[in-house]
Design a protein around this motif. Sequence first.
Motif, mmCIF file in Angstrom:
data_model
loop_
_atom_site.group_PDB
_atom_site.id
_atom_site.type_symbol
_atom_site.label_atom_id
_atom_site.label_comp_id
_atom_site.label_asym_id
_atom_site.label_seq_id
_atom_site.Cartn_x
_atom_site.Cartn_y
_atom_site.Cartn_z
ATOM 1 N N THR A 14 -29.341 4.209 -0.618
ATOM 2 C CA THR A 14 -29.658 4.245 -1.956
ATOM 3 C C THR A 14 -30.090 5.429 -2.582
ATOM 4 O O THR A 14 -29.550 5.950 -3.397
ATOM 5 C CB THR A 14 -30.615 2.993 -2.457
ATOM 6 O OG1 THR A 14 -31.577 2.750 -1.336
ATOM 7 C CG2 THR A 14 -29.776 1.628 -2.443
ATOM 8 N N TRP A 17 -27.370 8.118 -3.556
ATOM 9 C CA TRP A 17 -26.619 7.924 -4.836
ATOM 10 C C TRP A 17 -27.557 8.538 -5.989
ATOM 11 O O TRP A 17 -27.049 8.642 -7.185
ATOM 12 C CB TRP A 17 -26.244 6.370 -4.933
ATOM 13 C CG TRP A 17 -25.058 6.523 -4.004
ATOM 14 C CD1 TRP A 17 -25.208 5.714 -2.612
ATOM 15 C CD2 TRP A 17 -23.691 6.739 -3.925
ATOM 16 N NE1 TRP A 17 -23.918 5.756 -1.980
ATOM 17 C CE2 TRP A 17 -22.997 6.555 -2.558
ATOM 18 C CE3 TRP A 17 -23.037 7.646 -5.049
ATOM 19 C CZ2 TRP A 17 -21.770 6.883 -2.540
ATOM 20 C CZ3 TRP A 17 -21.718 7.856 -4.529
ATOM 21 C CH2 TRP A 17 -21.066 7.664 -3.514
ATOM 22 N N ARG A 36 -7.992 8.513 -3.314
ATOM 23 C CA ARG A 36 -8.034 7.764 -4.755
ATOM 24 C C ARG A 36 -6.745 8.150 -5.605
ATOM 25 O O ARG A 36 -5.715 7.168 -5.881
ATOM 26 C CB ARG A 36 -9.057 8.207 -5.532
ATOM 27 C CG ARG A 36 -10.439 7.677 -4.949
ATOM 28 C CD ARG A 36 -11.643 7.517 -5.733
ATOM 29 N NE ARG A 36 -12.515 6.829 -5.375
ATOM 30 C CZ ARG A 36 -13.651 6.100 -5.897
ATOM 31 N NH1 ARG A 36 -13.772 6.299 -7.176
ATOM 32 N NH2 ARG A 36 -14.457 5.320 -5.272
ATOM 33 N N GLY A 60 -21.635 -2.191 -7.873
ATOM 34 C CA GLY A 60 -21.884 -0.783 -7.591
ATOM 35 C C GLY A 60 -20.675 0.172 -8.095
ATOM 36 O O GLY A 60 -19.973 0.799 -7.856
ATOM 37 N N GLY A 62 -21.022 2.854 -9.986
ATOM 38 C CA GLY A 62 -20.993 4.274 -9.895
ATOM 39 C C GLY A 62 -20.962 4.829 -11.415
ATOM 40 O O GLY A 62 -21.531 4.295 -12.238
ATOM 41 N N TRP A 65 -15.893 4.325 -13.962
ATOM 42 C CA TRP A 65 -14.447 4.456 -14.088
ATOM 43 C C TRP A 65 -13.674 3.287 -14.357
ATOM 44 O O TRP A 65 -12.941 3.027 -15.039
ATOM 45 C CB TRP A 65 -13.682 5.468 -13.285
ATOM 46 C CG TRP A 65 -13.338 5.065 -12.066
ATOM 47 C CD1 TRP A 65 -13.990 4.840 -10.818
ATOM 48 C CD2 TRP A 65 -12.136 4.349 -11.631
ATOM 49 N NE1 TRP A 65 -13.466 4.349 -9.905
ATOM 50 C CE2 TRP A 65 -12.141 3.934 -10.249
ATOM 51 C CE3 TRP A 65 -10.993 3.954 -12.303
ATOM 52 C CZ2 TRP A 65 -11.389 3.198 -9.645
ATOM 53 C CZ3 TRP A 65 -9.947 3.203 -11.670
ATOM 54 C CH2 TRP A 65 -9.987 2.692 -10.339
ATOM 55 N N ASP A 81 -25.220 -1.105 -10.700
ATOM 56 C CA ASP A 81 -25.601 -0.054 -9.723
ATOM 57 C C ASP A 81 -26.913 0.325 -9.537
ATOM 58 O O ASP A 81 -27.694 0.010 -10.308
ATOM 59 C CB ASP A 81 -24.692 1.162 -9.924
ATOM 60 C CG ASP A 81 -24.366 1.964 -8.945
ATOM 61 O OD1 ASP A 81 -23.158 2.125 -8.353
ATOM 62 O OD2 ASP A 81 -25.325 2.845 -8.137
ATOM 63 N N ALA A 82 -27.264 0.741 -8.077
ATOM 64 C CA ALA A 82 -28.533 0.886 -7.950
ATOM 65 C C ALA A 82 -28.942 2.321 -8.211
ATOM 66 O O ALA A 82 -30.458 2.561 -8.342
ATOM 67 C CB ALA A 82 -28.760 0.907 -6.269
ATOM 68 N N LEU A 86 -26.438 7.397 -12.222
ATOM 69 C CA LEU A 86 -24.902 7.094 -12.337
ATOM 70 C C LEU A 86 -25.070 5.844 -13.435
ATOM 71 O O LEU A 86 -23.943 5.935 -14.429
ATOM 72 C CB LEU A 86 -24.468 6.379 -11.114
ATOM 73 C CG LEU A 86 -24.012 7.394 -10.166
ATOM 74 C CD1 LEU A 86 -23.924 6.897 -8.581
ATOM 75 C CD2 LEU A 86 -22.939 8.533 -10.367
ATOM 76 N N THR A 109 -29.921 -3.124 -7.155
ATOM 77 C CA THR A 109 -29.563 -3.100 -5.940
ATOM 78 C C THR A 109 -28.958 -4.145 -5.461
ATOM 79 O O THR A 109 -29.067 -5.394 -5.959
ATOM 80 C CB THR A 109 -31.013 -2.690 -4.971
ATOM 81 O OG1 THR A 109 -31.650 -3.734 -4.862
ATOM 82 C CG2 THR A 109 -31.520 -1.301 -5.761
ATOM 83 N N TYR A 110 -28.258 -4.207 -3.941
ATOM 84 C CA TYR A 110 -27.898 -5.294 -3.665
ATOM 85 C C TYR A 110 -28.633 -6.174 -3.231
ATOM 86 O O TYR A 110 -28.284 -7.525 -3.557
ATOM 87 C CB TYR A 110 -27.150 -5.020 -2.227
ATOM 88 C CG TYR A 110 -26.122 -3.858 -2.425
ATOM 89 C CD1 TYR A 110 -25.176 -3.783 -3.341
ATOM 90 C CD2 TYR A 110 -25.826 -3.006 -1.183
ATOM 91 C CE1 TYR A 110 -24.156 -3.102 -3.408
ATOM 92 C CE2 TYR A 110 -24.635 -2.229 -1.147
ATOM 93 C CZ TYR A 110 -24.099 -2.201 -2.173
ATOM 94 O OH TYR A 110 -23.018 -1.179 -2.176
ATOM 95 N N ASN A 130 -15.775 -2.132 -5.441
ATOM 96 C CA ASN A 130 -14.659 -1.055 -5.040
ATOM 97 C C ASN A 130 -15.280 0.156 -4.438
ATOM 98 O O ASN A 130 -16.096 0.920 -5.074
ATOM 99 C CB ASN A 130 -13.878 -0.333 -6.320
ATOM 100 C CG ASN A 130 -12.768 0.498 -6.008
ATOM 101 O OD1 ASN A 130 -11.772 0.023 -5.396
ATOM 102 N ND2 ASN A 130 -12.676 1.708 -6.477
ATOM 103 N N PHE A 131 -15.144 0.167 -2.872
ATOM 104 C CA PHE A 131 -15.948 1.210 -2.195
ATOM 105 C C PHE A 131 -17.500 1.104 -2.294
ATOM 106 O O PHE A 131 -17.991 1.953 -2.439
ATOM 107 C CB PHE A 131 -15.385 2.638 -2.430
ATOM 108 C CG PHE A 131 -13.932 2.604 -1.966
ATOM 109 C CD1 PHE A 131 -13.502 2.774 -0.767
ATOM 110 C CD2 PHE A 131 -13.217 2.849 -2.916
ATOM 111 C CE1 PHE A 131 -12.131 2.613 -0.469
ATOM 112 C CE2 PHE A 131 -11.565 2.908 -2.718
ATOM 113 C CZ PHE A 131 -11.137 2.873 -1.332
#
Length: 236
Positions: A14, A17, A36, A60, A62, A65, A81-82, A86, A109-110, A130-131
């Motif tokens: 974490t 990121w 990608r 997540g 990011g 996009w 997202d964590a 971002l 966070t998760y 997505n990833f």
Amino acid sequence: MPPAPDSSPQDRLTDSWIANAAAWTRVVQAGGIPSRKAGTDAAILSALARLRRGRVLDVGCGEGWLTRALAAQGHEAIGIDASPPLIETARAASSVAGEVAAPTYAVATYATLGAALDTLGGPFDAAICNFALLDDDLATPLTALHGVLRPRGTLFIQTVHPLTALAGAPYEDGWREETFSAFAETFPASMPWYYRTLGSWLRAVRDAGFTLDSVDEPRAESQPLPLSLLITATRR
Ligand SMILES: C[S@@+](CC[C@H](N)C(=O)[O-])C[C@H]1O[C@@H](n2cnc3c(N)ncnc32)[C@H](O)[C@@H]1O
């Protein structure tokens, strides 16, 4: 500041990121990730194109996009997202993008997903990772997502393909380290991530209460191995 090397892999994951937020944003927004461009963006967008308009959660997200793309397709899109920087970048990008209904975002966070989802509201028609599922604990986020999806809601997971990511290591679950050295940008921190075999991915999805709809392996003509693994599942 890069994360301390003696922290747990989960904390370093974490923290990375946060440290890498600016470099990651530049790389993604410059189209600097070859896989990608070669097909993984197109693969997830094509899978999502089958969705009826509804409430969708980008887990997540990011720099956002995909959340922006979902909003542009008419969905009520929510990104979590964590990484606070971002999420800040995603919010700023959405406020200038001028979508009909701009996405909304939250830092989560998760581990705090369940509580954050109470605040964000539900139920959702679909959740997309997505990833973004990089931790060893998949049960926590998948169970939380099961809890906020409508009955028969859809879960999309795109991740690195276990065969393509194997890179000569034993075919078994375990922590790996991404240094981002293949990218043109310098990333301040390396990132621990949890490698999973195909069976491990499918079992985790099934055990969290989903029925598998499809398991796809997007390909690029010029490349011998799949670009990614794309799992679509329905909430039981
Ligand atoms: C490889 S990026 C993918 C971002 C985005 N989904 C995309 O397609 O560009 C992984 C994302 O997962 C997020 N992430 C990593 N660990 C997380 C955690 N424990 N909880 C929530 N998000 C996390 C990161 O902050 C990062 O934005």
